[in-house]
Design a protein around this motif. Structure first.
Motif, PDB file in Angstrom:
ATOM      1  N   TRP A 174       0.799  -1.216   0.000  1.00  0.00           N
ATOM      2  CA  TRP A 174       0.000   0.000   0.000  1.00  0.00           C
ATOM      3  C   TRP A 174       0.834   1.269   0.000  1.00  0.00           C
ATOM      4  CZ3 TRP A 174      -4.434   1.070  -1.756  1.00  0.00           C
ATOM      5  CH2 TRP A 174      -5.354   0.037  -1.915  1.00  0.00           C
ATOM      6  N   HIS A 181       0.419   1.929  -3.574  1.00  0.00           N
ATOM      7  CA  HIS A 181      -0.935   2.375  -3.892  1.00  0.00           C
ATOM      8  C   HIS A 181      -1.200   3.799  -3.412  1.00  0.00           C
ATOM      9  CE1 HIS A 181      -2.153  -1.422  -5.529  1.00  0.00           C
ATOM     10  NE2 HIS A 181      -1.909  -2.075  -4.412  1.00  0.00           N
ATOM     11  N   CYS A 183      -2.285   2.252   7.734  1.00  0.00           N
ATOM     12  CA  CYS A 183      -1.593   1.011   7.369  1.00  0.00           C
ATOM     13  C   CYS A 183      -0.695   0.535   8.508  1.00  0.00           C
ATOM     14  CB  CYS A 183      -0.760   1.221   6.102  1.00  0.00           C
ATOM     15  SG  CYS A 183      -1.731   1.464   4.610  1.00  0.00           S
ATOM     16  N   MET A 238      -3.686  -4.474   6.545  1.00  0.00           N
ATOM     17  CA  MET A 238      -3.815  -3.741   5.292  1.00  0.00           C
ATOM     18  C   MET A 238      -2.621  -3.983   4.378  1.00  0.00           C
ATOM     19  SD  MET A 238      -5.565  -0.098   6.320  1.00  0.00           S
ATOM     20  CE  MET A 238      -5.641   0.373   4.595  1.00  0.00           C
ATOM     21  N   ASP A 239      -1.543  -4.540   4.939  1.00  0.00           N
ATOM     22  CA  ASP A 239      -0.396  -4.864   4.095  1.00  0.00           C
ATOM     23  C   ASP A 239      -0.656  -6.086   3.237  1.00  0.00           C
ATOM     24  OD1 ASP A 239       1.320  -2.801   4.654  1.00  0.00           O
ATOM     25  OD2 ASP A 239       2.191  -3.772   6.408  1.00  0.00           O
ATOM     26  N   GLU A 248      -2.279  -8.068   0.321  1.00  0.00           N
ATOM     27  CA  GLU A 248      -2.762  -7.629  -0.991  1.00  0.00           C
ATOM     28  C   GLU A 248      -4.250  -7.938  -1.109  1.00  0.00           C
ATOM     29  OE1 GLU A 248      -2.556  -5.489  -4.016  1.00  0.00           O
ATOM     30  OE2 GLU A 248      -0.565  -6.115  -3.345  1.00  0.00           O
ATOM     31  N   THR A 272      -8.956  -3.593  -4.069  1.00  0.00           N
ATOM     32  CA  THR A 272      -8.159  -2.506  -4.625  1.00  0.00           C
ATOM     33  C   THR A 272      -9.014  -1.562  -5.462  1.00  0.00           C
ATOM     34  OG1 THR A 272      -6.241  -3.981  -4.704  1.00  0.00           O
ATOM     35  CG2 THR A 272      -6.125  -1.960  -6.004  1.00  0.00           C
TER      36      THR A 272
END
Length: 228
Positions: free
Chosen positions: A28, A31, A91, A97-98, A100, A185
Motif C-alpha cells: 500500500w 498504492h 496502514c 492492510m499490508d 494484498e 483494490t
C-alpha cells in the motif's frame, strides 16, 4: 514545493523493496503514492476543462479567476498530502492492510455504498451545516467561500480542521469495508477518485448538464450533483 518531501518515506520504501526484496512487503506504500498522483492529475484535468471555453461550455459566472484567488488557492493540494499521510498511519495501525487485496469484491462495493449513504453522506451534510454557523464560518469555513469564482482547485481550498473532517468522511466507508473483510483494490481507487471527481465537478465554473434537463425532470436535482 518542499512539502512533497513528506512523500519521501513512502517512495524510499518502494525503492528499497524494488531493489533489495523479491516482493513488496508493504504494497500500500505503492498504492498510496499512485492514488495521490492520480488525485492531483484529476484536479489538473478538471482545471483544464474548466478553462476550455472554446468547447462552448456554459459558464456559471462570467468573470475569470483573478490572480488573488490563484495565490490564495496555491496550496489547494494540501489535503491530498494530508490524507496520504493519514492513510499511511492507518496502514501502520492495521497491519492486515499490508495484505494484498483482491482486485474486485462485490460485497465490498455494497458495504462501501451502504456506509457512504447511511453514514458519510449524513455526516458530511450536517458538518457542512455546522460550518455555516456564525463562529465556525467566521473562523474556518469563510476561507473556502473567499474564492469569488468557482474552480476545481477551490474544492481543496479549506482549513486544516475541515480537511481532517473530510478525511474522516472519506475514510469511514473505506475502513469499514476493509475491517469487515470485504475490501478490494478497485473499491479504494474507485471511491477516492470518484469522490474527488464529484467535488471537482461541483466546484467548476462550467455546467456539465444543461439546466433545461432539470426543468423537464425536476427529480434529477436530488440524484445528480452539479455546480449549479
Amino acid at each position: 514545493m518542499a512539502k512533497y518531501v513528506m512523500y519521501g518515506p513512502l517512495a524510499a520504501n518502494v525503492m528499497y523493496s524494488w531493489i533489495y526484496e523479491d516482493s513488496y512487503k508493504h504494497p500500500w506504500c505503492v498504492h498510496i503514492l499512485i492514488i495521490c498522483a492520480l488525485r492531483g492529475f484529476m484536479h489538473q484535468l478538471w482545471n483544464s476543462y474548466n478553462n476550455m471555453l472554446f468547447l462552448g461550455n456554459c459558464r456559471i459566472k462570467q468573470q475569470g479567476v483573478e490572480f488573488k484567488q490563484i495565490d490564495n488557492e496555491w496550496d489547494w493540494d494540501n489535503f491530498i498530502l494530508l490524507q496520504g499521510l493519514l492513510a499511511t498511519m492507518a496502514c501502520l495501525m492495521f497491519p492486515s492492510m499490508d495484505d494484498e487485496f483482491p482486485i474486485w469484491n462485490t460485497k465490498g462495493f455494497i458495504t462501501l455504498m451502504l456506509l457512504h449513504v447511511m453514514v458519510s453522506e449524513p455526516l458530511y451534510y450536517w458538518m457542512h451545516r455546522f460550518f455555516h454557523g456564525r463562529y465556525l464560518f467566521t473562523h474556518y469555513h469563510s476561507l473556502h467561500h473567499s474564492s469569488s469564482v468557482p474552480h476545481p482547485f477551490t474544492a481543496g481550498h479549506a482549513t486544516f480542521l475541515e480537511h481532517l473532517i473530510l478525511s474522516m468522511v472519506i475514510g469511514i466507508p473505506i475502513m469499514g469495508s476493509i475491517l469487515m473483510g470485504s475490501g478490494s483494490t478497485s473499491m479504494i481507487y474507485g471511491y477516492v477518485l470518484g469522490f474527488d471527481f464529484m467535488r471537482c465537478m461541483g466546484h467548476s465554473n462550467v455546467e456539465v448538464l444543461h439546466g433545461a434537463i432539470f426543468n423537464k425532470l425536476p427529480f434529477l436535482r436530488y440524484l445528480i450533483y452539479t455546480p449549479t
